[in-house]
Structures are given as C-alpha cells and as structure tokens.
Design a protein around this motif. Sequence first.
Motif, PDB file in Angstrom:
ATOM      1  N   GLU A 111      10.333 -41.989  40.279  1.00  0.00           N
ATOM      2  CA  GLU A 111       9.043 -40.980  40.245  1.00  0.00           C
ATOM      3  C   GLU A 111       9.170 -40.282  38.893  1.00  0.00           C
ATOM      4  OE1 GLU A 111       9.523 -38.886  43.612  1.00  0.00           O
ATOM      5  OE2 GLU A 111       8.842 -40.021  45.032  1.00  0.00           O
ATOM      6  N   GLN A 159      10.454 -41.305  35.890  1.00  0.00           N
ATOM      7  CA  GLN A 159      10.032 -42.429  34.981  1.00  0.00           C
ATOM      8  C   GLN A 159       8.491 -42.543  35.009  1.00  0.00           C
ATOM      9  OE1 GLN A 159      12.015 -43.472  32.665  1.00  0.00           O
ATOM     10  NE2 GLN A 159      10.521 -44.576  31.690  1.00  0.00           N
ATOM     11  N   ARG A 160       8.014 -42.813  36.246  1.00  0.00           N
ATOM     12  CA  ARG A 160       6.596 -42.852  36.370  1.00  0.00           C
ATOM     13  C   ARG A 160       5.873 -41.608  35.648  1.00  0.00           C
ATOM     14  NH1 ARG A 160       4.587 -42.037  42.255  1.00  0.00           N
ATOM     15  NH2 ARG A 160       5.009 -40.009  41.329  1.00  0.00           N
ATOM     16  N   ASP A 161       6.214 -40.518  36.204  1.00  0.00           N
ATOM     17  CA  ASP A 161       5.586 -39.279  35.819  1.00  0.00           C
ATOM     18  C   ASP A 161       5.564 -39.222  34.029  1.00  0.00           C
ATOM     19  OD1 ASP A 161       4.919 -38.814  38.488  1.00  0.00           O
ATOM     20  OD2 ASP A 161       6.660 -37.085  38.554  1.00  0.00           O
ATOM     21  N   SER A 162       6.936 -39.484  33.744  1.00  0.00           N
ATOM     22  CA  SER A 162       7.118 -39.408  31.995  1.00  0.00           C
ATOM     23  C   SER A 162       6.111 -40.205  31.290  1.00  0.00           C
ATOM     24  CB  SER A 162       8.455 -39.657  31.879  1.00  0.00           C
ATOM     25  OG  SER A 162       8.952 -40.966  32.200  1.00  0.00           O
ATOM     26  N   GLU A 163       5.828 -41.509  32.006  1.00  0.00           N
ATOM     27  CA  GLU A 163       4.893 -42.427  31.354  1.00  0.00           C
ATOM     28  C   GLU A 163       3.703 -41.959  31.418  1.00  0.00           C
ATOM     29  OE1 GLU A 163       5.885 -45.022  29.688  1.00  0.00           O
ATOM     30  OE2 GLU A 163       8.149 -44.996  29.914  1.00  0.00           O
ATOM     31  N   ILE A 164       3.268 -41.406  32.632  1.00  0.00           N
ATOM     32  CA  ILE A 164       2.122 -40.931  32.658  1.00  0.00           C
ATOM     33  C   ILE A 164       1.612 -39.744  31.753  1.00  0.00           C
ATOM     34  CG2 ILE A 164       0.479 -39.505  34.373  1.00  0.00           C
ATOM     35  CD1 ILE A 164       1.749 -41.384  36.466  1.00  0.00           C
ATOM     36  N   ARG A 195       3.568 -39.302  28.796  1.00  0.00           N
ATOM     37  CA  ARG A 195       3.417 -39.575  27.441  1.00  0.00           C
ATOM     38  C   ARG A 195       2.179 -40.331  27.040  1.00  0.00           C
ATOM     39  NH1 ARG A 195       7.678 -42.386  28.118  1.00  0.00           N
ATOM     40  NH2 ARG A 195       9.186 -40.740  27.414  1.00  0.00           N
ATOM     41  N   GLY A 196       1.658 -41.229  28.171  1.00  0.00           N
ATOM     42  CA  GLY A 196       0.289 -42.135  27.736  1.00  0.00           C
ATOM     43  C   GLY A 196      -0.790 -40.809  27.664  1.00  0.00           C
ATOM     44  N   GLU A 197      -0.807 -39.881  28.656  1.00  0.00           N
ATOM     45  CA  GLU A 197      -1.649 -38.552  28.449  1.00  0.00           C
ATOM     46  C   GLU A 197      -1.546 -38.227  27.037  1.00  0.00           C
ATOM     47  OE1 GLU A 197      -1.173 -36.411  31.728  1.00  0.00           O
ATOM     48  OE2 GLU A 197      -2.223 -37.626  33.002  1.00  0.00           O
ATOM     49  N   ASP A 246      -0.388 -39.328  24.254  1.00  0.00           N
ATOM     50  CA  ASP A 246      -0.648 -40.367  23.351  1.00  0.00           C
ATOM     51  C   ASP A 246      -2.267 -40.558  23.315  1.00  0.00           C
ATOM     52  OD1 ASP A 246       1.815 -41.036  22.330  1.00  0.00           O
ATOM     53  OD2 ASP A 246       2.083 -42.670  23.975  1.00  0.00           O
TER      54      ASP A 246
END
Length: 312
Positions: free
Chosen positions: A224, A226-231, A233-235, A237
């Motif tokens: 969770e 990692q998912r939140d961090s990717e989200i 990070r994507g936001e 970027d």
Amino acid sequence: MQNRLPYFIVALGVALFFVYSSIFVVNEREQAIVLRFGQIQDVKAEPGIYFKLPFAFMDADRVQYVEDRALRFDLPNIRVQVRGGAFYEVDAFAVYRITDARRFRETVSADREAAESRLRTRLDAALRRVYGLRNFDAALSEERGSMMSDVRNDLQAAAESLGLQVTDVRIRRTDLTQEVSQQTFQRMKAERLAEAELIRARGNEESQRRRAIADRQVVELQAEAQRDSEILRGEGDAQRNSIFADAFQRDPAFFEFYRSMRAYVASMSNQGTTMVLSPDSDFFRFFNSGVGTGGAGQAVPTPVTPPAAVGN
C-alpha cells in the motif's frame, strides 16, 4: 420401751435395705435391662427411678445397663483393591446406637466388644466391595458421599440383627501403597509432560499463525505504501510536466535556454568528468552565438568559445 428400741432400729434397717434393693435409677445416657432368672423381664429406656424385686442373689431381679448414646468403632489400615487391580490403604469408622436393647441382650449378651467385632467384619467386607466397584479417584471426588452411603446400607442389616442402628460411616483416609504410589507418580509425571508438550505445540502453532499474519500485514502495508508513493510520484511528475509545459508555452526561447543551462551544470559539476565534443555541437550553441534558438532581440550572455575538450 427401751428394750424394744434395738428391735425397731433393726426392723427399720431391714426395711431400708429392702427399699434400696428394690430401686434402680436410669439416667439420660443409659438404658436398663431388668433380668429375672436370666430372662429379660423389662427394658427401661426413659430416664427416671424404677422398682424391681429386692435382692439379686440366686439370679433374681438384676439390672444390666447399656449405652443410650452415639457410639463409635474404628477400622484402621485395611488394604482394599479398586477396579483395575491397584491396592490402597483405607481408614474408616462407623457411628451406631443401641436401638433395641432386648435384641442386643439376646444376641450378644449386651456385650459391646462382641457386637463391634461382628460389625467390624461386615464393615471390612462392605468397604472392599464398594472400593472394588470404583476407581481410586472416586474416593477423592464428589462420589465419596455415595460410597459411604453404600457402605452404611451394607452394614445396616447386620447392625439391625444385633439391635443396633448405624447412623454414619466415614472414610478418614485413602492412601496409595508404596508400590502403587510410585506407579501413580510416574503416570502423573508422564501425563503432565504430555500436557506440557501439547501446550508447547499449541503455543508454537499460535506463534507461527501470528507471525504469518504479521508478515502478511507487513507485505500489505509495504504494497500500500509503494502504491501510494507511486501515485504521489506520478502526480508530482504530472504536476511538474504541467508546469514545464506551461512555462514552455509562455516563453519557449527562455525555457530552452534554461534547460540548456541546467544541462551544462549537470554535466560539468562532477569531479573527474571528461567530455570530448565538437565545438560545433548543438550542445554548445549558446556558447557560439549571442542568440540561441529563441526569438530575435533576446539578450543572452557574451559568447564564449569552448575548447575542444572540456575537463574539470
């Protein structure tokens, strides 16, 4: 008159002697059996003063007293066998009363020792029978009361035939014999060790289950995060690209110049980095001319001729 006085005293003494020989007293703790020529004439169970024929010689009226209270006899250290073959040592006692003095006299001549000897034999047999039908644990459980009741019931018929009534039977002690004690100790030790192993196995099982749950929760939390961090990070970027795109649309020439300067800083800031590039390379276009690729009239720094090889 004086000559008759001795006769009067003698007559009075004889009369008092007859009266004294005709009276007997029964207290509240006794019963009295009146015997005449060896036969039971009467039984006095109530306390008070009673009369009988005077003199007891030639086996005339004679009074025999028996107890009218609760009596007890003990049966110590008997060896009984329980169901399963083990032997145990038992101490017991019985409480009884003389309820039929006439029968008590007829059967055992009102002899307590003789009566107790007969009851002791029957009590021994009753205890062996009752213990033989049960396991040892029964004497240490709630079944103990029913065991004593069974023994009393077995003893009651023999007691009534003697003119007695058994009011209570108690088991004072039930102990293991030496050999059985050692066997029981080993058995109990084995049972406790088995129980300890079972508890230990259950504890290990529970610890593994809890550890598996914790490991699964860790994996879930990490996934969770990692998912939140990717989200995020994507936001980030996407927001950065949006800002860059907005800046490029507002002033493309300045944005291109800014990006080239950032590229110069990034490529030349590392110590010991060597680059071999042509002076006419597009990378150095802002060094070769006063105007970049941006619009006309934009001011840029004074051009500097770069060397063929640049190194720090």
